[in-house]
Design an enzyme around this catalytic site. Structure first.
Site, PDB file in Angstrom:
ATOM      1  N   GLY A  61      44.343 -93.078  11.647  1.00 18.16           N
ATOM      2  CA  GLY A  61      43.178 -93.640  10.962  1.00 18.16           C
ATOM      3  C   GLY A  61      42.286 -94.282  12.006  1.00 18.16           C
ATOM      4  O   GLY A  61      42.747 -94.592  13.107  1.00 18.16           O
ATOM      5  N   HIS A 155      39.972-103.849   9.508  1.00 19.71           N
ATOM      6  CA  HIS A 155      39.044-103.762  10.644  1.00 19.71           C
ATOM      7  C   HIS A 155      37.608-104.002  10.168  1.00 19.71           C
ATOM      8  O   HIS A 155      36.813-104.643  10.859  1.00 19.71           O
ATOM      9  CB  HIS A 155      39.100-102.380  11.303  1.00 19.71           C
ATOM     10  CG  HIS A 155      40.188-102.235  12.333  1.00 19.71           C
ATOM     11  ND1 HIS A 155      40.222-102.962  13.502  1.00 19.71           N
ATOM     12  CD2 HIS A 155      41.279-101.418  12.373  1.00 19.71           C
ATOM     13  CE1 HIS A 155      41.275-102.615  14.218  1.00 19.71           C
ATOM     14  NE2 HIS A 155      41.944-101.675  13.556  1.00 19.71           N
TER      15      HIS A 155
END
Ligand SMILES: CSCC[C@H](NC=O)C(=O)N[C@@H](C)C(=O)N[C@@H](CO)C(=O)O
Ligand SMILES: [Fe+2]
Length: 211
Positions: A61, A155
């Site tokens: 990812g 994130h």
């Protein structure tokens, strides 16, 4: 009323040459990520390049801030209906709710090469997002795709995987985080914008929202 979220200008989606993974403690990993509302060729180019970097670096990812582009965009691979790998792109994702079941998984992060630690997260969740054309969709994720999504979603909020681990687990990777801080200082000739030692005394990992 909530704060109005900033929107990225078309220029903020553009980049020159190859994208590179930004490593901890680069401040771009903690910066605010703007919403995307330009669904054009620049976005497609950015997404293609992110998949390329993710594959080249053995990632499962990747989020846009990890390549230095501070926008709400992530990519990952998931099993498709017939078992083949499917490329998933989520723009401006939002979490609607989590399962009560919590699972632990040894996570690594491309922005922390060679560092792994056990992270506990909800096993499944329901998500709203836009696709690469701007169309809105809803998806339920469970197991590994749910874990990868949550890692990347963090994130987009400026949260890094070690923010979610206990001091006890953090202690096992502290020296490696300090090595990255030192490398950053040598490379940039600037003081590290954050120090793991300043966090060690804060003993409560980041929690989750509504369940
Ligand atoms: C479990 S979520 C990990 C997502 C992470 N994405 C961005 O930082 C990622 O891709 N991390 C890699 C280090 C990773 O997990 N790679 C796999 C496959 O090589 C691994 O098992 O190490
Ligand atoms: Fe990561």
């Amino acid at each position: 009323m909530g704060e109005e979220e900033a929107v990225a200008s078309p220029a903020e989606l553009q980049f020159e040459g190859r994208l590179k993974i930004v490593q901890y403690p680069d401040p771009r990993l903690r910066a605010k990520n703007k919403r995307v509302n330009t669904f054009d060729e620049s976005l497609k180019k950015l997404v293609d390049e992110m998949f390329d970097v993710m594959c080249r670096t053995d990632g499962i990812g990747l989020s846009a801030p990890q390549v230095g582009i501070n926008v709400q965009l992530m990519v990952f691979n998931s099993d498709g209906e017939h078992g083949e790998l499917e490329e998933i792109v989520l723009v401006n994702p939002r979490i609607n709710g989590y399962s009560r079941k919590i699972v632990s998984y040894k996570e690594g992060c491309l922005s922390f090469p060679g560092i792994y630690a056990d992270v506990e997260r909800p096993d499944s969740l329901n998500v709203d997002a836009q696709d690469i054309t701007g169309a809105r969709f809803e998806v339920n994720l469970t197991g590994l795709p749910a874990g990868v999504f949550q890692h990347e979603y963090d994130h987009l909020q400026g949260i890094l995987f070690f923010d979610r681990i206990s001091d006890e687990v953090l202690e096992t990777i502290r020296a490696k985080l300090q090595d990255l801080e030192k490398k950053y200082e040598e490379r940039t000739r600037k003081p590290s914008p954050e120090k793991i030692d300043a966090r060690m005394s804060r003993n409560k990992p980041v929690g989750f929202g509504k369940s």
